[in-house]
Design an enzyme around this catalytic site. Structure first.
Site, short mmCIF file in Angstrom:
data_model
loop_
_atom_site.label_atom_id
_atom_site.label_comp_id
_atom_site.label_asym_id
_atom_site.label_seq_id
_atom_site.Cartn_x
_atom_site.Cartn_y
_atom_site.Cartn_z
N TYR A 58 0.84 -1.20 0.00
CA TYR A 58 0.00 0.00 0.00
C TYR A 58 0.88 1.26 0.00
O TYR A 58 1.50 1.60 1.02
CB TYR A 58 -0.94 0.03 1.21
CG TYR A 58 -1.96 -1.09 1.25
CD1 TYR A 58 -2.18 -1.93 0.15
CD2 TYR A 58 -2.73 -1.33 2.38
CE1 TYR A 58 -3.10 -2.96 0.19
CE2 TYR A 58 -3.66 -2.35 2.43
CZ TYR A 58 -3.84 -3.16 1.33
OH TYR A 58 -4.76 -4.18 1.38
N LEU A 212 -21.66 0.12 -2.11
CA LEU A 212 -22.79 -0.27 -1.26
C LEU A 212 -23.05 0.73 -0.13
O LEU A 212 -23.79 0.43 0.80
CB LEU A 212 -22.54 -1.67 -0.67
CG LEU A 212 -22.37 -2.81 -1.68
CD1 LEU A 212 -22.26 -4.15 -0.95
CD2 LEU A 212 -23.54 -2.85 -2.66
N GLY A 214 -24.54 3.57 -0.59
CA GLY A 214 -25.81 4.25 -0.86
C GLY A 214 -25.62 5.68 -1.33
O GLY A 214 -26.60 6.41 -1.50
N1 LIG Z 1 -6.07 -8.18 0.66
C1 LIG Z 1 -6.33 -7.46 -0.40
O1 LIG Z 1 -5.93 -7.76 -1.52
C2 LIG Z 1 -7.17 -6.24 -0.22
C3 LIG Z 1 -7.75 -5.63 -1.34
C4 LIG Z 1 -8.54 -4.48 -1.14
C5 LIG Z 1 -8.72 -3.99 0.14
N2 LIG Z 1 -8.11 -4.59 1.21
C6 LIG Z 1 -8.23 -4.05 2.58
O2 LIG Z 1 -9.58 -3.87 2.88
C7 LIG Z 1 -9.86 -2.49 3.16
C8 LIG Z 1 -11.24 -2.19 2.68
O3 LIG Z 1 -11.36 -2.41 1.29
P1 LIG Z 1 -11.95 -1.28 0.37
O4 LIG Z 1 -11.17 -0.08 0.53
O5 LIG Z 1 -12.13 -1.83 -0.98
O6 LIG Z 1 -13.32 -1.12 1.14
P2 LIG Z 1 -14.75 -0.68 1.23
O7 LIG Z 1 -14.90 -0.52 2.68
O8 LIG Z 1 -15.61 -1.63 0.49
O9 LIG Z 1 -14.81 0.75 0.47
C9 LIG Z 1 -14.08 1.81 0.94
C10 LIG Z 1 -14.50 3.11 0.26
O10 LIG Z 1 -15.85 3.38 0.55
C11 LIG Z 1 -16.03 4.78 0.75
N3 LIG Z 1 -16.56 4.92 2.12
C12 LIG Z 1 -16.05 4.39 3.26
N4 LIG Z 1 -16.80 4.70 4.31
C13 LIG Z 1 -17.83 5.41 3.84
C14 LIG Z 1 -18.96 6.01 4.45
N5 LIG Z 1 -19.17 5.91 5.76
N6 LIG Z 1 -19.84 6.66 3.66
C15 LIG Z 1 -19.64 6.76 2.34
N7 LIG Z 1 -18.58 6.22 1.71
C16 LIG Z 1 -17.68 5.55 2.45
C17 LIG Z 1 -14.67 5.43 0.60
O11 LIG Z 1 -14.45 5.83 -0.76
P3 LIG Z 1 -15.12 7.13 -1.39
O12 LIG Z 1 -15.38 8.06 -0.24
O13 LIG Z 1 -14.13 7.65 -2.37
O14 LIG Z 1 -16.35 6.59 -2.07
C18 LIG Z 1 -13.73 4.28 0.82
O15 LIG Z 1 -12.52 4.46 0.14
C19 LIG Z 1 -8.71 -1.74 2.49
O16 LIG Z 1 -8.46 -0.47 3.05
C20 LIG Z 1 -7.57 -2.69 2.73
O17 LIG Z 1 -7.07 -2.54 4.05
C21 LIG Z 1 -7.36 -5.71 1.05
#
Ligand SMILES: NC(=O)c1ccc[n+]([C@@H]2O[C@H](COP(=O)([O-])OP(=O)(O)OC[C@H]3O[C@@H](n4cnc5c(N)ncnc54)[C@H](OP(=O)(O)O)[C@@H]3O)[C@@H](O)[C@H]2O)c1
Length: 324
Positions: A58, A212, A214
């Site tokens: 990261y 997701l 919303g």
């Molecule tokens: N192992 C792996 O290969 C792998 C891959 C991916 C992720 N991960 C880990 O999993 C974590 C989560 O994955 P993800 O980042 O894809 O997760 P997610 O939780 O599905 O989406 C995160 C995004 O949602 C939006 N968001 C978050 N909270 C919100 C809220 N309360 N209201 C509105 N929008 C909100 C933000 O983007 P916006 O505000 O720009 O919409 C944020 O960047 C990562 O940070 C990482 O640590 C691991």
């Protein structure tokens, strides 16, 4: 989900919400305010979240450095760190898979220094490396454990077959797969296997990278990696965004936001211990905290699943080939 749980058969006691730090990777998310993310980490910590997820990849080490900065004044027994290893980084910014023993050992030392800790609580293979023998990888992880440099280890983005094969060589205790209510492939094999073997399961992208929550209508455009992600394009994006809006009455019934409803429903799966949420600012983690302790009736859980069944197949396919 306010309480701490034992993470599978590890000795790690973790919050069911884990703070994800992939957002500190400019390559995927663009530049983020470090101050905002540090503030969000503090809100998370003060709110009872003790589990933090990061990776060597990261921001090519930047995320681990920020996590290290955040942890510097925190008592060591009050947080649990998960990080991952996989890439060989070239000076020109390019990378290639390398889980060879020497490389894992070297990366682990670098990661410990960045994080400012003596032991990584949970060390994951970020992806599958087809060129290193499973025995060699596993022996290396066992060695790191014996040396006290890691406490437990596991895999991320491995198939059930890859995990099953690795477990013949080492004590893999945890998995970090992609899972959201619209990307449910692992329900068919990996999740039942993990439950049967009591492996710790921390799912990532539970809000499907923001889709997701919303807040999208399907007409938005992105400058980050989502500009190339199929679920954020054209008709498909509109369809999913509309379906998500249809969750609103159920969310209101539980006095939750759509985000909170989705998070609470995700954590109802009996094999899933933890959801790793991606966070950019304090308000986002506050919203996640508001989902703690919530669950839906069985009928409403399946109503959510039905509403999110887009494109007829009962689920939306995972995006293959993502690399962090
Ligand atoms: N192992 C792996 O290969 C792998 C891959 C991916 C992720 N991960 C880990 O999993 C974590 C989560 O994955 P993800 O980042 O894809 O997760 P997610 O939780 O599905 O989406 C995160 C995004 O949602 C939006 N968001 C978050 N909270 C919100 C809220 N309360 N209201 C509105 N929008 C909100 C933000 O983007 P916006 O505000 O720009 O919409 C944020 O960047 C990562 O940070 C990482 O640590 C691991």
């Amino acid at each position: 989900m306010g309480e701490r749980i034992t993470f599978g058969e590890t000795d790690l006691e973790v919050s069911r919400i884990c703070f994800g730090t992939w957002q500190l990777s400019p390559r995927f998310w663009g530049e983020q305010s470090k101050a905002d993310i540090l503030e969000a980490m503090n809100v998370a910590f003060d709110g009872g979240i003790n589990f933090f997820d990061t990776a060597d990849a990261y921001g090519d080490g930047y995320a681990e450095m920020v996590v290290g900065e955040f942890l510097a004044d925190k008592p060591r027994d009050e947080y649990v760190i998960c990080t991952k290893v996989f890439n060989h980084f070239n000076p020109d910014g390019s990378r290639y898979p390398d889980l060879s023993p020497k490389h894992i050992r070297e990366r682990c030392d670098i990661q410990l220094k960045r994080l400012g800790i003596e032991t990584i609580d949970l060390y994951l293979l970020h992806l599958f490396d087809p060129l290193t023998s499973l025995a060699e990888i596993s022996d290396t992880l066992e060695l790191l454990k014996d040396q006290g440099r890691i406490r437990a280890y596991g895999v991320s983005n491995h198939t059930l077959e890859q995990l099953g094969a690795l477990r013949r060589f080492g004590d893999y205790e945890a998995v970090q797969p992609l899972y959201s209510l619209i990307a449910t492939d692992i329900e068919n094999g990996l999740l039942p296997y993990c439950e049967a073997h009591n492996l710790g399961v921390m799912v990532y992208s539970p809000l499907h990278k923001g889709l997701l929550t919303g807040k999208y209508t399907g007409t938005e455009t992105f400058t980050d990696f989502r500009q190339h992600h199929p679920d954020f394009q054209g008709e498909r994006f509109v369809k999913i965004a509309r379906a998500v809006q249809n969750l609103r009455p159920l969310a209101e019934k539980y006095e939750l936001s759509i985000y909170q409803l989705v998070l609470a429903a995700t954590l109802m799966h009996p094999a899933i211990h933890v959801a790793v949420v991606g966070i950019k600012n304090a308000d986002q983690i506050r919203e996640a905290l508001g989902a703690r302790g919530k669950s839906l009736s069985r009928e409403d859980y399946f109503a959510v699943r039905k509403i999110l069944t887009v494109d007829g197949g009962g689920k939306i396919q995972d995006t293959k080939g993502e690399r962090k």
